[in-house]
Enzyme design. Sequence first.
Site, PDB file in Angstrom:
ATOM      1  N   LYS A 133      41.477  97.557  -9.639  1.00 20.15           N
ATOM      2  CA  LYS A 133      40.482  98.287  -8.795  1.00 20.15           C
ATOM      3  C   LYS A 133      39.456  98.319  -8.252  1.00 20.15           C
ATOM      4  O   LYS A 133      38.274  97.635  -8.805  1.00 20.15           O
ATOM      5  CB  LYS A 133      40.733 100.216 -10.166  1.00 20.15           C
ATOM      6  CG  LYS A 133      41.720 100.354 -10.214  1.00 20.15           C
ATOM      7  CD  LYS A 133      41.790 101.560 -10.992  1.00 20.15           C
ATOM      8  CE  LYS A 133      41.380 102.602 -10.032  1.00 20.15           C
ATOM      9  NZ  LYS A 133      42.297 103.286  -9.331  1.00 20.15           N
ATOM     10  N   SER A 134      39.391  98.016  -6.715  1.00 14.48           N
ATOM     11  CA  SER A 134      37.970  97.534  -5.745  1.00 14.48           C
ATOM     12  C   SER A 134      36.961  98.640  -6.922  1.00 14.48           C
ATOM     13  O   SER A 134      35.837  97.632  -7.178  1.00 14.48           O
ATOM     14  CB  SER A 134      37.941  98.810  -4.905  1.00 14.48           C
ATOM     15  OG  SER A 134      38.507  99.477  -4.506  1.00 14.48           O
ATOM     16  N   SER A 135      36.506  99.363  -7.125  1.00 16.36           N
ATOM     17  CA  SER A 135      35.757  99.990  -7.749  1.00 16.36           C
ATOM     18  C   SER A 135      35.396  99.484  -9.448  1.00 16.36           C
ATOM     19  O   SER A 135      33.784  99.161  -9.331  1.00 16.36           O
ATOM     20  CB  SER A 135      35.470 101.643  -7.852  1.00 16.36           C
ATOM     21  OG  SER A 135      37.181 101.878  -8.604  1.00 16.36           O
ATOM     22  N   LEU A 136      35.918  98.938  -9.900  1.00 16.90           N
ATOM     23  CA  LEU A 136      35.640  98.167 -10.894  1.00 16.90           C
ATOM     24  C   LEU A 136      34.968  96.880 -10.602  1.00 16.90           C
ATOM     25  O   LEU A 136      34.291  96.014 -10.928  1.00 16.90           O
ATOM     26  CB  LEU A 136      37.083  98.507 -12.003  1.00 16.90           C
ATOM     27  CG  LEU A 136      37.116  99.668 -12.704  1.00 16.90           C
ATOM     28  CD1 LEU A 136      38.240  99.312 -13.688  1.00 16.90           C
ATOM     29  CD2 LEU A 136      36.261 100.143 -13.834  1.00 16.90           C
ATOM     30  N   GLY A 137      35.990  96.004  -9.482  1.00 16.93           N
ATOM     31  CA  GLY A 137      36.050  94.946  -8.917  1.00 16.93           C
ATOM     32  C   GLY A 137      33.915  94.547  -9.022  1.00 16.93           C
ATOM     33  O   GLY A 137      33.566  93.433  -8.962  1.00 16.93           O
ATOM     34  N   GLU A 161      44.426  90.464 -18.671  1.00 19.40           N
ATOM     35  CA  GLU A 161      43.690  89.384 -18.658  1.00 19.40           C
ATOM     36  C   GLU A 161      42.283  89.612 -18.312  1.00 19.40           C
ATOM     37  O   GLU A 161      42.161  90.530 -16.806  1.00 19.40           O
ATOM     38  CB  GLU A 161      43.961  87.970 -18.923  1.00 19.40           C
ATOM     39  CG  GLU A 161      44.900  88.208 -19.186  1.00 19.40           C
ATOM     40  CD  GLU A 161      46.357  87.864 -18.045  1.00 19.40           C
ATOM     41  OE1 GLU A 161      45.754  88.076 -17.080  1.00 19.40           O
ATOM     42  OE2 GLU A 161      47.567  88.171 -18.128  1.00 19.40           O
ATOM     43  N   GLN A 201      46.029  98.427 -10.868  1.00 18.90           N
ATOM     44  CA  GLN A 201      46.856  99.612 -10.240  1.00 18.90           C
ATOM     45  C   GLN A 201      48.166  98.548 -10.094  1.00 18.90           C
ATOM     46  O   GLN A 201      48.206  97.395 -10.083  1.00 18.90           O
ATOM     47  CB  GLN A 201      46.515  99.687  -8.535  1.00 18.90           C
ATOM     48  CG  GLN A 201      45.271  99.013  -8.060  1.00 18.90           C
ATOM     49  CD  GLN A 201      44.814  99.472  -6.783  1.00 18.90           C
ATOM     50  OE1 GLN A 201      45.374 100.526  -6.679  1.00 18.90           O
ATOM     51  NE2 GLN A 201      43.671  98.862  -6.581  1.00 18.90           N
ATOM     52  N   GLN A 236      57.383  93.449 -24.458  1.00 15.48           N
ATOM     53  CA  GLN A 236      56.193  93.447 -25.434  1.00 15.48           C
ATOM     54  C   GLN A 236      55.412  94.959 -25.442  1.00 15.48           C
ATOM     55  O   GLN A 236      55.584  95.978 -24.922  1.00 15.48           O
ATOM     56  CB  GLN A 236      55.365  92.881 -24.383  1.00 15.48           C
ATOM     57  CG  GLN A 236      54.426  93.549 -23.367  1.00 15.48           C
ATOM     58  CD  GLN A 236      53.766  91.946 -22.255  1.00 15.48           C
ATOM     59  OE1 GLN A 236      54.179  90.936 -22.968  1.00 15.48           O
ATOM     60  NE2 GLN A 236      52.681  92.330 -21.644  1.00 15.48           N
TER      61      GLN A 236
END
Length: 182
Positions: free
Chosen positions: A100-104, A128, A147, A171
Amino acid sequence: MLADWQIEKALDKADHLDISPFDPERVQPASVDLLLDQYVRTLNDPETGEIDVADVREGHTTLAEIDETGWLMQPGDFLLGCTVERVTLPAGLAARVEGKSSLGRLGLTVHVTAGFIDPGFSGQITLEIANLSGKPIRLRRLMPIAQLCLIPMDAAPRRPYGQAGNHYQGQFGPTESRYQMS
């Protein structure tokens, strides 16, 4: 790539795409937001001080749980997380997990290299997660973390994921590496 209305349509078809649990409020224009599950895996310190890709052994990670105060990632930390959602892709649909861009913009990555999901995959998606910032970042369980972008295939593969003896089909929880040199 599928648009929002195509994602919703694909979820309505029997024996097609499944995202469970699914919340229509998390559908974006060309993706579906995925939530961080409560379990993470951290790398164990190897006796030799290095990870040898020629000898990746089961148990090289430790399972832990994100509690109500969250999980504090220090700068440079790396861990495996997973999505709350279990995703099942039909043979004619591939996917990409994107950050997500806000976290990036805070320095948090959610897939170091493994963002592609093969057609036929079914399971929770292992993430990861790395903190590339110079500041600690606190993760919270159930936070929107990634996303899922869905990509129609021009043709179904001869051997969808799971029929080819793949490592990670079905998994549950963050799954450690099963890398083997061939």
